[in-house]
Design an enzyme around this catalytic site. Structure first.
Site, mmCIF file in Angstrom:
data_model
loop_
_atom_site.group_PDB
_atom_site.id
_atom_site.type_symbol
_atom_site.label_atom_id
_atom_site.label_comp_id
_atom_site.label_asym_id
_atom_site.label_seq_id
_atom_site.Cartn_x
_atom_site.Cartn_y
_atom_site.Cartn_z
ATOM 1 N N CYS A 53 -17.734 5.967 52.627
ATOM 2 C CA CYS A 53 -18.542 5.955 51.413
ATOM 3 C C CYS A 53 -20.023 6.210 51.733
ATOM 4 O O CYS A 53 -20.499 5.903 52.830
ATOM 5 C CB CYS A 53 -18.406 4.599 50.698
ATOM 6 N N HIS A 113 -14.969 6.934 46.081
ATOM 7 C CA HIS A 113 -13.920 6.303 46.879
ATOM 8 C C HIS A 113 -12.565 6.333 46.156
ATOM 9 O O HIS A 113 -11.508 6.288 46.791
ATOM 10 C CB HIS A 113 -14.348 4.847 47.138
ATOM 11 N N ASN A 153 -4.120 14.097 55.392
ATOM 12 C CA ASN A 153 -3.087 13.061 55.383
ATOM 13 C C ASN A 153 -3.422 12.162 54.213
ATOM 14 O O ASN A 153 -4.466 11.513 54.217
ATOM 15 C CB ASN A 153 -3.127 12.226 56.666
ATOM 16 N N SER A 161 -6.063 6.993 57.647
ATOM 17 C CA SER A 161 -6.649 5.772 58.190
ATOM 18 C C SER A 161 -7.594 5.121 57.196
ATOM 19 O O SER A 161 -8.125 4.054 57.451
ATOM 20 C CB SER A 161 -7.393 6.099 59.487
ATOM 21 N N HIS A 164 -10.422 6.509 51.299
ATOM 22 C CA HIS A 164 -11.450 7.394 50.723
ATOM 23 C C HIS A 164 -10.948 8.845 50.849
ATOM 24 O O HIS A 164 -10.669 9.299 51.955
ATOM 25 C CB HIS A 164 -12.772 7.224 51.477
ATOM 26 N N HIS A 166 -10.285 12.333 51.756
ATOM 27 C CA HIS A 166 -10.897 13.136 52.812
ATOM 28 C C HIS A 166 -9.830 13.990 53.482
ATOM 29 O O HIS A 166 -8.638 13.764 53.293
ATOM 30 C CB HIS A 166 -11.538 12.226 53.872
HETATM 31 P P1 H2U Z 1 -7.250 10.339 58.862
HETATM 32 O O1 H2U Z 1 -7.342 9.383 57.720
HETATM 33 O O2 H2U Z 1 -6.396 11.566 58.550
HETATM 34 O O3 H2U Z 1 -6.888 9.646 60.139
HETATM 35 O O4 H2U Z 1 -8.731 10.938 59.094
HETATM 36 C C1 H2U Z 1 -9.836 10.124 59.261
HETATM 37 C C2 H2U Z 1 -10.595 10.543 60.477
HETATM 38 O O5 H2U Z 1 -11.889 9.986 60.377
HETATM 39 C C3 H2U Z 1 -9.995 10.036 61.777
HETATM 40 O O6 H2U Z 1 -9.663 11.155 62.587
HETATM 41 C C4 H2U Z 1 -12.349 9.618 61.638
HETATM 42 C C5 H2U Z 1 -11.109 9.196 62.412
HETATM 43 O O7 H2U Z 1 -11.267 9.478 63.787
HETATM 44 N N1 H2U Z 1 -13.335 8.557 61.494
HETATM 45 C C6 H2U Z 1 -14.603 8.755 61.975
HETATM 46 O O8 H2U Z 1 -14.890 9.803 62.569
HETATM 47 N N2 H2U Z 1 -15.540 7.769 61.825
HETATM 48 C C7 H2U Z 1 -15.298 6.578 61.202
HETATM 49 O O9 H2U Z 1 -16.164 5.760 61.092
HETATM 50 C C8 H2U Z 1 -13.972 6.292 60.645
HETATM 51 C C9 H2U Z 1 -12.925 7.337 60.816
HETATM 52 ZN ZN ZN Z 2 -15.114 5.122 50.487
#
Ligand code: H2U
Ligand code: ZN
Length: 349
Positions: A53, A113, A153, A161, A164, A166
């Site tokens: 966010c 978000h 994903n 993960s 939000h 993305h």
């Molecule tokens: P996924 O939800 O598809 O995993 O993608 C999120 C990506 O965001 C993941 O590859 C990155 C993770 O490494 N990420 C960051 O670079 N910084 C963060 O603070 C959180 C997640």
């Molecule tokens: Zn968010």
């Protein structure tokens, strides 16, 4: 030629040369296995604990700007780096390793978000598509980058993960396995028929009208004849273009439109935020012209019977070939019957 009422058979995926086993109506079998949590749409437009966010600190301590619209940054935990120091290894052709230069980016669809693609306004999705086009061009021009893979994903079930909205962008030196297979198949078809595999496939699907889901002036969504995931779909450009860099402004708008419409249908299928892995397949950016390449996207959703019962690709699928439980024609019929609305609706029959 309808195979809707056929008994078990296998179908060829001409894009990969692989076969999938189809066992129509196998969903009638009892299920005492795993039941997933029903995911809910995040309630808040801004979550103070979200790494993505605006204005928040990320996991590594970097702070996001107070952004509006699309926000792209280098992945803090990248799978690839541009200058890896790994030496090449080849021992008897059995232990083989190569350095893989590349880079990974994260692209937040907007500051909101709580707004996934099906709930975003089309002009805001246009900004996302434009960013995909710009990132593809910029990363594709980097020394040693031969392919740009954009993928989303969606949902914890598919490994996202963070809720939000993305996606990720991985730029790689070598062509990923799926791209190697699709390049080979499209080039072989082109050489044999002097026409494009996916242009011909799309024309055939439009004529048969059994697996189409929705479409607009420039894109069509359909359940491919060879789909292996239960509600797998493909987005195809009507025009023979190879990559994001060939999209005209009207095609960018049409891609945004169909992404919203297809994902609304998905959410309405089981009345839940529909999990999937999706991504765009485009021509490699290795300097070749790749005239056989046809730009498209794949959606691979895991849900099978309901918001809580998923398809597992295990056992025979892992050790043998993929297998699907409902005919592609049945999945297309169900997706086609759903409304394109982003409210919560009664789950599809
Ligand atoms: P996924 O939800 O598809 O995993 O993608 C999120 C990506 O965001 C993941 O590859 C990155 C993770 O490494 N990420 C960051 O670079 N910084 C963060 O603070 C959180 C997640
Ligand atoms: Zn968010």
């Amino acid at each position: 030629m309808s195979l809707l009422d056929a008994s078990s058979h296998r179908r060829l995926n001409p894009l990969t040369g692989e076969w999938v086993i189809v066992s129509p109506r196998r969903t009638a079998r009892p299920w005492l296995g795993g039941v997933e949590q029903i995911a809910s749409t995040p309630a808040a437009a801004h979550d103070p604990d979200c790494y993505l966010c605006p204005g928040n600190a990320r996991a590594n301590g970097a702070r996001n700007p107070d952004y509006r619209g699309v926000f792209v940054f280098d992945n803090d935990f990248p799978a690839l780096t541009l200058a890896p120091s790994t030496p090449d290894v080849d021992i008897d052709g059995l232990l083989v390793a190569r350095a893989e230069p590349g880079c990974c980016r994260v692209l937040c669809f907007s500051e909101r978000h709580d707004l996934a693609l099906p709930r975003m306004a089309v002009p805001d999705i246009v900004r996302v598509v434009e960013s995909w086009r710009d990132e593809s061009a910029r990363l594709g021009a980097l020394d040693g980058v031969d392919y740009v893979q954009i993928f989303e994903n969606r949902g914890a079930l598919m490994g996202a993960s963070n809720p939000h909205p993305h996606c990720q962008i991985w730029a790689t030196h070598s062509l990923p396995n799926e791209i190697v297979k699709e390049t080979r198949a499209q080039e072989q078809y082109h050489a044999r028929k002097t026409s494009c595999l996916l242009c011909d496939y799309l024309a055939l699907e439009q004529r048969l009208d059994e697996r189409l889901v929705c479409g607009n002036a420039h894109f069509v969504a359909l359940v491919p004849f060879w789909a292996s995931w239960p509600f797998e779909t493909m987005l195809l450009s009507r025009r023979h273009i190879g990559a994001f860099d060939e999209l005209r402004a009207d095609e960018v708008a049409a891609l945004a439109d169909i992404l919203k419409r297809l994902t609304m249908r998905y959410d309405n299928l089981f009345g839940c935020p529909f999990p999937y892995s999706m991504g765009f397949h485009q021509r490699p950016c290795d300097g070749g012209s790749h005239p056989a390449w046809h730009f498209h996207a794949h959606f691979y959703p895991p849900l099978l019977r309901s918001a809580t019962v998923r398809k597992f690709m295990v056992g025979f699928e892992m050790l043998g070939s993929p297998q699907r439980d409902i005919a592609a024609e049945d999945a297309a019929r169900r997706l086609r019957a759903l409304p394109e609305s982003d409210g919560s609706v009664t789950p599809g029959a």
